[in-house]
Each structure stands twice: as structure tokens, then as C-alpha cells.
Scaffold this motif. Structure first.
Motif, PDB file in Angstrom:
ATOM      1  N   PRO A  82      39.928  32.196  45.287  1.00 55.53           N
ATOM      2  CA  PRO A  82      40.467  31.192  44.348  1.00 55.53           C
ATOM      3  C   PRO A  82      41.372  30.162  45.041  1.00 55.53           C
ATOM      4  N   GLN A  83      41.992  30.560  46.142  1.00 56.56           N
ATOM      5  CA  GLN A  83      42.872  29.625  46.850  1.00 56.56           C
ATOM      6  C   GLN A  83      42.094  28.450  47.440  1.00 56.56           C
ATOM      7  N   VAL A  84      40.787  28.638  47.651  1.00 50.35           N
ATOM      8  CA  VAL A  84      39.964  27.514  48.103  1.00 50.35           C
ATOM      9  C   VAL A  84      39.034  27.055  46.981  1.00 50.35           C
TER      10      VAL A  84
ATOM     11  N   GLY B  28      55.201  35.800  51.428  1.00 50.27           N
ATOM     12  CA  GLY B  28      54.897  34.385  51.240  1.00 50.27           C
ATOM     13  C   GLY B  28      53.437  34.201  50.888  1.00 50.27           C
ATOM     14  N   CYS B  29      53.042  32.951  50.663  1.00 47.52           N
ATOM     15  CA  CYS B  29      51.668  32.673  50.245  1.00 47.52           C
ATOM     16  C   CYS B  29      51.326  31.234  50.614  1.00 47.52           C
ATOM     17  N   LEU B  30      50.136  31.016  51.133  1.00 45.49           N
ATOM     18  CA  LEU B  30      49.714  29.663  51.497  1.00 45.49           C
ATOM     19  C   LEU B  30      49.650  28.750  50.278  1.00 45.49           C
ATOM     20  N   SER B  31      49.522  29.349  49.090  1.00 44.52           N
ATOM     21  CA  SER B  31      49.465  28.545  47.865  1.00 44.52           C
ATOM     22  C   SER B  31      50.847  28.290  47.261  1.00 44.52           C
TER      23      SER B  31
ATOM     24  N   CYS C 282      47.431  44.087  48.566  1.00 47.04           N
ATOM     25  CA  CYS C 282      47.881  43.956  47.170  1.00 47.04           C
ATOM     26  C   CYS C 282      48.033  42.489  46.787  1.00 47.04           C
ATOM     27  N   HIS C 283      48.602  41.715  47.702  1.00 45.38           N
ATOM     28  CA  HIS C 283      48.830  40.287  47.451  1.00 45.38           C
ATOM     29  C   HIS C 283      47.498  39.559  47.236  1.00 45.38           C
ATOM     30  N   GLU C 284      46.527  39.821  48.116  1.00 45.56           N
ATOM     31  CA  GLU C 284      45.241  39.112  48.005  1.00 45.56           C
ATOM     32  C   GLU C 284      44.476  39.550  46.756  1.00 45.56           C
ATOM     33  N   LEU C 285      44.538  40.823  46.423  1.00 47.19           N
ATOM     34  CA  LEU C 285      43.842  41.291  45.223  1.00 47.19           C
ATOM     35  C   LEU C 285      44.462  40.691  43.959  1.00 47.19           C
ATOM     36  N   ASP C 286      45.767  40.499  43.977  1.00 45.24           N
ATOM     37  CA  ASP C 286      46.429  39.827  42.847  1.00 45.24           C
ATOM     38  C   ASP C 286      45.816  38.452  42.587  1.00 45.24           C
ATOM     39  N   HIS C 287      45.548  37.724  43.686  1.00 45.48           N
ATOM     40  CA  HIS C 287      44.966  36.382  43.541  1.00 45.48           C
ATOM     41  C   HIS C 287      43.672  36.421  42.735  1.00 45.48           C
ATOM     42  N   LEU C 288      42.909  37.504  42.864  1.00 44.50           N
ATOM     43  CA  LEU C 288      41.612  37.593  42.193  1.00 44.50           C
ATOM     44  C   LEU C 288      41.771  37.764  40.685  1.00 44.50           C
TER      45      LEU C 288
END
Ligand code: NI
Length: 157
Positions: free
Chosen positions: A50-52, A91-94, A133-139
Motif C-alpha cells: 500500500p505504501q507504493v 519509524g516509517c517511510l510513510s 508487525c509494522h509491515e503487516l499493520d500496513h496491510l
């Protein structure tokens, strides 16, 4: 391989739930390559589709040699076990301007598919578990700022 634009907080798409990948085709492989390239070029340790701008359940993670073992590609990932607790900075690139303090499981087991459509399970701890955990949250449209106990503006470099 090419870099894609990273969406940032405020973009509605980051708040949507991603759909599972049904077939790992050429488009998905290209997306995986582009996501890795985008992550490395941006100096991140993880990136979710989703970030892209793609609402598919895909993430890439590379937490570096100290914590991990190279690029991990996760297609349709789910956490199937979690234990312990850790509270640390994230942190997060978004969310480029902020750092948050977030509590996460200390250890997680993730089940996902790789680019060859093989299902694998991987158990990771510490910083690696935090990244998963952080990346799965994005989904699921969740950003770290949603559960950070404290948020700070990044220092200018
Ligand atoms: Ni992120």
C-alpha cells in the motif's frame, strides 16, 4: 527494477485494507522487485505494497546483517504466533517526519508465501519481529502512529 513513489500519511490509500494475492504472476514479481529497490533506495528496513499504492497483501523486509539475513519477501503474510513484549522506537517511510514509541510482541512466527508460491514459516525476535508487525499493520491500513505511546518529531540531520 525501478523505484516507485512512496505514499505518505494523509493519503487515503494507506488507510485501506489490502486484498490477498491470488496468483503470483509477472506483475507481482515486478512489484516485489520494485518494492525492494524502493526500500533500499529510501534507506528503509521494510515496505508494504500500500505504501507504493498497491492494495495487495505483500511486504518486503531487510533489517540488515546485524538483525536478519537479507531480503525477506512476504506474500499473504499472517502472524500465527506471538509472545513477549518490547517497547521501542519505530519509524516509517510513510511518516517521514516522526518517530514513535510502540509496544510490539518480542517474538513472532509469520507464515507467508515466497515468490515461488511456496508457503514458509519464520520465527523472528526483537527488531525483526517489530518490522514484521509494522509491515503487516500496513496491510490493514494501520500506521505506527495509531498505537504509539509517544510520538516525536525527527531531529533535522
Ligand atoms: Ni511503515
Amino acid at each position: 527494477m525501478s523505484c516507485r513513489n512512496i505514499r505518505t500519511i494523509g493519503d487515503e490509500l494507506l488507510r485501506k485494507k489490502s486484498r490477498p494475492v491470488e496468483e503470483i504472476n509477472e506483475r507481482i514479481l515486478e512489484l516485489l522487485d520494485d518494492m525492494a529497490e524502493t526500500m533500499y533506495q529510501s534507506g528503509g528496513v521494510g515496505l508494504a505494497a500500500p505504501q507504493v499504492g498497491v492494495l495487495r497483501r505483500i511486504a518486503v523486509i531487510d533489517v540488515g546483517k546485524e538483525f536478519g539475513d537479507g531480503l525477506l519477501e512476504l506474500i499473504n503474510p499472517e502472524i500465527i504466533a506471538a509472545s513477549g513484549e518490547q517497547t521501542d522506537a519505530e519509524g516509517c517511510l510513510s511518516v517521514p517526519e516522526y518517530i514513535g514509541t510502540v509496544t510490539r510482541p518480542l517474538t513472532v512466527t509469520v507464515r507467508a508465501q515466497n515468490r515461488n508460491s511456496e508457503t514458509y514459516e519464520k520465527t523472528v525476535s526483537g527488531f525483526f519481529a517489530r518490522a514484521v508487525c509494522h509491515e503487516l499493520d500496513h496491510l490493514d491500513g494501520v500506521l505506527f502512529v495509531d498505537h504509539a505511546v509517544e510520538i516525536q518529531k525527527r531531529e533535522e540531520e
